[in-house]
Design an enzyme around this catalytic site. Structure first.
Site, short mmCIF file in Angstrom:
data_model
loop_
_atom_site.label_atom_id
_atom_site.label_comp_id
_atom_site.label_asym_id
_atom_site.label_seq_id
_atom_site.Cartn_x
_atom_site.Cartn_y
_atom_site.Cartn_z
N ARG A 49 0.80 -1.22 0.00
CA ARG A 49 0.00 0.00 0.00
C ARG A 49 0.83 1.27 0.00
O ARG A 49 0.57 2.20 -0.75
CB ARG A 49 -0.92 0.05 1.23
CG ARG A 49 -2.22 -0.65 1.03
CD ARG A 49 -2.64 -1.27 2.32
NE ARG A 49 -1.71 -2.35 2.63
CZ ARG A 49 -1.89 -3.61 2.24
NH1 ARG A 49 -2.96 -3.95 1.60
NH2 ARG A 49 -0.99 -4.53 2.51
N THR A 50 1.84 1.32 0.86
CA THR A 50 2.58 2.58 1.00
C THR A 50 3.29 2.91 -0.31
O THR A 50 3.19 4.02 -0.83
CB THR A 50 3.56 2.51 2.18
OG1 THR A 50 2.83 2.11 3.33
CG2 THR A 50 4.21 3.86 2.45
N LYS A 78 28.14 -3.26 -3.90
CA LYS A 78 29.58 -3.09 -4.17
C LYS A 78 30.27 -2.41 -3.00
O LYS A 78 31.44 -2.10 -3.06
CB LYS A 78 29.78 -2.23 -5.42
CG LYS A 78 29.18 -2.78 -6.68
CD LYS A 78 29.46 -1.81 -7.83
CE LYS A 78 28.73 -2.20 -9.10
NZ LYS A 78 28.80 -1.13 -10.11
N ARG A 99 11.60 3.77 3.13
CA ARG A 99 11.26 2.82 4.20
C ARG A 99 12.48 1.96 4.46
O ARG A 99 13.13 1.48 3.53
CB ARG A 99 10.09 1.94 3.76
CG ARG A 99 9.89 0.75 4.67
CD ARG A 99 8.64 -0.02 4.34
NE ARG A 99 7.45 0.73 4.69
CZ ARG A 99 6.22 0.22 4.64
NH1 ARG A 99 6.03 -1.03 4.26
NH2 ARG A 99 5.18 0.94 4.99
N HIS A 127 5.66 5.79 11.52
CA HIS A 127 5.09 5.67 10.17
C HIS A 127 4.12 6.86 10.00
O HIS A 127 2.91 6.70 9.97
CB HIS A 127 4.36 4.33 10.04
CG HIS A 127 4.03 3.91 8.64
ND1 HIS A 127 4.09 4.77 7.56
CD2 HIS A 127 3.65 2.71 8.15
CE1 HIS A 127 3.73 4.09 6.47
NE2 HIS A 127 3.46 2.85 6.80
C1 NCD Z 1 2.18 -1.13 8.04
C2 NCD Z 1 3.68 -0.96 8.17
O1 NCD Z 1 4.41 -1.15 7.19
O2 NCD Z 1 4.08 -0.59 9.26
N1 NCD Z 1 1.76 -1.33 6.71
C3 NCD Z 1 1.42 -0.22 5.98
O3 NCD Z 1 2.24 0.62 5.70
N2 NCD Z 1 0.13 -0.08 5.62
C4 NCD Z 1 1.61 -2.14 8.95
C5 NCD Z 1 2.15 -3.54 8.94
O4 NCD Z 1 3.04 -3.89 8.15
O5 NCD Z 1 1.66 -4.33 9.74
#
Ligand code: NCD
Length: 300
Positions: A49-50, A78, A99, A127
């Site tokens: 999703r993100t 490398k 991320r 997040h």
């Molecule tokens: C979450 C995350 O990555 O922290 N997912 C997301 O971004 N919707 C929640 C999860 O992974 O459980």
């Protein structure tokens, strides 16, 4: 707002402004233009999703994206340092969305480069873009962010979404109920923060029978990837499963939210109830992320 790293960096006014912009984007009253702008999406942990909603957000605004998924096939293999990788990417892109499993990595990135950096999840820490889309979903379903009763359930220790959300909702006078096994409780640094702001929270052992006063029930997955010991994970998984039968007698306005992905913590029989909101919540991610990018790039 130059970067978006932690919910703690945002004021109430900044959050409300962002909610307004997201709302205007959803209605079509604001149409940000990102033509000739490039977002670099650096994802060193899995994401559906993100990553896709940032990609979609950028493309809906006529912008472009480049995506790095993991470090395979990059010069990190490398021996290139993270700082050098970032400095290089900043020569091409106008914004970095990243991320990583390492807590604090986005803060570090923001110090290294001079383009905006967005934290799309750093380990078990924060997040913030998820928290903002969660707030947008709450305001859409409840009509307000003020004085709501919020249940947070599941892995409150390793779940970064609930850390950011608890800090954000604390600005709006929320009352919390925390539902988790004892070894997955909300970390004390968050609880101390809430106590300092005189925010009420209680830790409840059971979901069943404790849902009647909630406006929002926010369920999370046990974060398997953060467990050093697979046996500990096995003990934790399945400890909280929300079923339709448990929703008898809840408030009409209750909405069940989940950042997704779901494993087994919300039974699919909840999906058909009026309370389920998790897929609409994911859709709200696009408007919210369009607003985040536009604000950081000075477009709105
Ligand atoms: C979450 C995350 O990555 O922290 N997912 C997301 O971004 N919707 C929640 C999860 O992974 O459980």
């Amino acid at each position: 707002m130059k970067n978006l790293i932690s919910m703690r960096d945002l004021s109430k006014d900044e959050i409300l402004h962002l909610m307004d912009i997201a709302g205007e984007i959803e209605k079509g009253n604001i149409v940000p233009d990102m033509q000739r702008k490039l977002a670099a999406l650096l994802f060193f942990e899995p994401s559906t999703r993100t990553m896709f909603s940032f990609d979609t957000a950028m493309k809906r605004m006529n912008g472009n994206t480049v995506i790095m998924s993991g470090t395979k096939n990059t010069s990190a293999q490398k021996g290139e340092s993270f700082a050098d990788t970032l400095l290089t990417i900043a020569q091409y892109a106008d914004i970095i969305i990243m991320r990583s499993p390492i807590e604090g990595s986005s803060r570090y990135a923001a110090e290294v480069v001079d383009i905006p950096v967005v934290n799309a999840g750093d380990g078990a820490n924060q997040h913030p873009t998820q928290a903002l889309l969660d707030l947008y979903s709450i305001v859409k379903t409840q009509g307000t962010l003020e004085n709501l009763t919020i249940g947070l359930a599941g892995d409150l220790r390793f779940g970064r979404t609930v850390h950011s959300l608890a800090q954000a909702m604390a600005l709006f006078g929320a009352k919390f109920k925390f539902f988790s096994p004892s070894f997955l409780q909300m970390p004390s640094y968050i609880k101390d923060d809430l106590a300092e702001k005189n925010i009420q929270f209680e830790e409840c052992p059971e979901l069943d029978g404790n849902l009647d006063d909630l406006d929002i029930l926010y369920v999370t997955r046990v974060q398997r990837e953060r467990f050093a010991d697979p046996e500990e994970y096995e003990k934790a998984r399945g400890s909280y499963i929300l079923r339709k039968s448990m929703l008898d007698g809840v408030k009409d306005n209750l909405r069940v939210m989940h950042p997704l992905p779901r494993v087994d913590e919300i039974h699919t029989d909840v999906d058909v109830t009026q309370y389920a909101y998790y897929f609409q919540q994911a859709k709200n991610g696009v408007y919210t992320r369009q607003a985040i990018i536009s604000i950081l790039m000075g477009e709105v």
